[in-house]
Design a protein around this motif. Structure first.
Motif, PDB file in Angstrom:
ATOM      1  N   LEU A 122       1.172   4.457 -12.005  1.00  0.00           N
ATOM      2  CA  LEU A 122       0.424   3.667 -10.998  1.00  0.00           C
ATOM      3  C   LEU A 122      -0.980   4.384 -10.415  1.00  0.00           C
ATOM      4  O   LEU A 122      -2.096   3.857 -10.529  1.00  0.00           O
ATOM      5  CB  LEU A 122       0.972   3.128  -9.650  1.00  0.00           C
ATOM      6  N   GLY A 123      -0.883   5.606 -10.276  1.00  0.00           N
ATOM      7  CA  GLY A 123      -1.872   6.488  -9.625  1.00  0.00           C
ATOM      8  C   GLY A 123      -1.665   7.930  -9.805  1.00  0.00           C
ATOM      9  O   GLY A 123      -0.299   8.579 -10.389  1.00  0.00           O
TER      10      GLY A 123
ATOM     11  N   ALA B 153      -3.905  10.802  -1.847  1.00  0.00           N
ATOM     12  CA  ALA B 153      -4.232   9.613  -2.639  1.00  0.00           C
ATOM     13  C   ALA B 153      -3.567   8.286  -2.068  1.00  0.00           C
ATOM     14  O   ALA B 153      -2.586   8.260  -1.353  1.00  0.00           O
ATOM     15  CB  ALA B 153      -3.735   9.743  -4.016  1.00  0.00           C
TER      16      ALA B 153
ATOM     17  N   VAL C 235       0.844  -1.294   0.172  1.00  0.00           N
ATOM     18  CA  VAL C 235       0.063  -0.121  -0.048  1.00  0.00           C
ATOM     19  C   VAL C 235       0.967   1.126   0.098  1.00  0.00           C
ATOM     20  O   VAL C 235       1.874   1.392   0.861  1.00  0.00           O
ATOM     21  CB  VAL C 235      -0.918   0.181   1.028  1.00  0.00           C
TER      22      VAL C 235
ATOM     23  N   VAL D 259      -2.808   3.888  -3.069  1.00  0.00           N
ATOM     24  CA  VAL D 259      -2.905   2.997  -4.166  1.00  0.00           C
ATOM     25  C   VAL D 259      -2.445   1.722  -3.662  1.00  0.00           C
ATOM     26  O   VAL D 259      -1.690   1.588  -2.366  1.00  0.00           O
ATOM     27  CB  VAL D 259      -1.985   3.259  -5.301  1.00  0.00           C
ATOM     28  N   VAL D 260      -2.892   0.470  -4.180  1.00  0.00           N
ATOM     29  CA  VAL D 260      -2.472  -0.825  -3.683  1.00  0.00           C
ATOM     30  C   VAL D 260      -2.032  -1.685  -4.918  1.00  0.00           C
ATOM     31  O   VAL D 260      -2.702  -1.645  -6.122  1.00  0.00           O
ATOM     32  CB  VAL D 260      -3.854  -1.484  -3.022  1.00  0.00           C
ATOM     33  N   LYS D 261      -0.878  -2.318  -4.703  1.00  0.00           N
ATOM     34  CA  LYS D 261      -0.179  -3.051  -6.024  1.00  0.00           C
ATOM     35  C   LYS D 261       0.810  -4.029  -5.437  1.00  0.00           C
ATOM     36  O   LYS D 261       1.398  -4.019  -4.562  1.00  0.00           O
ATOM     37  CB  LYS D 261       0.697  -1.901  -6.605  1.00  0.00           C
TER      38      LYS D 261
ATOM     39  N   GLN E  69       2.115  12.366  -9.785  1.00  0.00           N
ATOM     40  CA  GLN E  69       1.836  10.817 -10.302  1.00  0.00           C
ATOM     41  C   GLN E  69       2.777   9.911  -9.389  1.00  0.00           C
ATOM     42  O   GLN E  69       3.655  10.345  -8.880  1.00  0.00           O
ATOM     43  CB  GLN E  69       2.078  10.670 -11.675  1.00  0.00           C
TER      44      GLN E  69
ATOM     45  N   THR F  33       0.585   5.436  -0.330  1.00  0.00           N
ATOM     46  CA  THR F  33      -0.294   7.022  -0.006  1.00  0.00           C
ATOM     47  C   THR F  33       0.733   7.779  -0.054  1.00  0.00           C
ATOM     48  O   THR F  33       1.702   8.156   0.535  1.00  0.00           O
ATOM     49  CB  THR F  33      -0.979   6.900   1.033  1.00  0.00           C
TER      50      THR F  33
END
Length: 269
Positions: A209-210, A227, A185, A229-231, A201, A187
Motif C-alpha cells: 500500500l505504501g 509515513a 488511516v 496512508v489512507v485506505k 513497506q 501511519t
C-alpha cells in the motif's frame, strides 16, 4: 596418462556441480509453487470469513429488528388494555356520560396512539437498531526494544500496545485486522541508527500500500521518518509493516526511551 585422469576427474566434478545446481533450482521452484498455493488458500479463507462476518451482521440486525417490533407490539397492546379498562371504569362510574364526551375521549386515545407510532418511527430513524458495525477502532503500538540487524522481508512487530480500542491489533505478530469495512488511516515511524538506512513497506493482505525510506547515512546520530496512508478496507483485511525485500539495508531499528519506532491506525468512517 596422468593428464587423461585429470580430465576425467574435472569432467566428473563438473557433472556433479551441474546436477546439484539443477536440484537446488528444482527445490526453489517447488518452494515458490507451495508459497503461491498457500497464498491462494489464505485469500480464499479471508473471503469466506468476510462472507461469514457479513452474514452474522445481517442476522444480528434481523434479531434486533424482531425484538424491537415485539417491544412495540407489547406497548400497543398495553395501551389497548388500558383503554378497555378506562372505558369499563367510565361506564361503571358515570353511566350517564354523554356520547359526545365518549367520542372525544376515544379520539384523544387515537391521537395518542398516532403520537406513539410517530415517535417510534423517529426513534428507529435516529437510533441504530444494533451496533453491529464496529465504529470505534484505533491503535498505537511501539517496539519495546531495539531491533538489531533486521532482514529483507522481515515483518516488524510493535510489541507495546498503548492504545488498542476494539482489540484488532495483535502485538504478538504486529498485524492489524479490520473488523468491518470502512476507510482507515495508518501511519508508521521508523528510527535507524547512525549511518544506517532501511526501506519499509505497509501491506494490506499481500499487496503493498505504501513505502518509506529512512536514512542516517553519513551522519553520526539517529534519523526518523514517518509515513501515512489512507485506505478503504474490507472485513478481515490484514495490515502489517515489513522490511522491503530488495531495498538497501544497513544498521538497526531503534526504539527506546529516547526514540519510538511505532505503528498506528484508526477508522474514519
Amino acid at each position: 596418462m596422468e593428464r587423461a585422469q585429470l580430465y576425467t576427474l574435472l569432467f566428473c566434478f563438473a557433472v556433479q556441480n551441474t546436477t546439484g545446481y539443477q536440484l537446488i533450482t528444482t527445490d526453489a521452484n517447488r518452494i515458490k509453487d507451495l508459497e503461491k498455493i498457500a497464498l491462494d488458500l489464505q485469500t480464499q479463507v479471508k473471503q469466506l470469513m468476510r462472507q461469514q462476518r457479513a452474514q452474522n451482521i445481517k442476522m444480528e440486525r434481523m434479531e434486533a429488528l424482531t425484538k424491537y417490533c415485539e417491544k412495540m407490539c407489547k406497548r400497543v397492546e398495553t395501551e389497548e388494555n388500558d383503554l378497555v379498562v378506562n372505558e369499563n371504569l367510565t361506564n361503571k362510574l358515570m353511566p350517564d356520560f354523554s356520547k359526545s364526551d365518549v367520542l372525544n375521549s376515544t379520539q384523544n386515545v387515537h391521537q395518542r396512539r398516532k403520537r406513539i407510532a410517530l415517535n417510534s418511527r423517529i426513534d428507529m430513524q435516529q437510533k441504530p437498531l444494533v451496533n453491529a458495525i464496529v465504529d470505534e477502532v484505533a491503535f498505537y503500538a511501539y517496539m519495546s526494544e531495539n531491533l538489531q540487524d533486521p532482514g529483507h522481508g522481515q515483518a516488524l512487530v510493535f510489541q507495546t500496545a498503548v492504545t488498542n480500542v476494539g482489540n484488532q491489533y495483535n502485538h504478538h505478530n504486529g498485524v492489524f485486522t479490520a473488523p468491518d469495512q470502512g476507510v482507515y488511516v495508518f501511519t508508521w515511524t521508523i528510527v535507524v541508527t547512525a549511518n544506517g538506512y532501511i526501506y519499509t513497506q505497509i501491506f494490506v493482505n499481500s499487496d503493498v500500500l505504501g513505502a518509506m525510506y529512512t536514512s542516517a547515512y553519513g551522519v553520526d546520530n539517529a534519523r526518523t521518518t514517518t509515513a501515512i496512508v489512507v485506505k478503504h478496507l474490507d472485513t478481515m483485511d490484514v495490515v502489517s509493516i515489513r522490511v522491503n525485500m530488495h531495498g538497501a539495508l544497513s544498521g538497526s531499528i531503534m526504539s527506546n526511551e529516547y526514540y519510538k519506532s511505532s505503528f498506528s491506525g484508526w477508522k474514519i468512517f
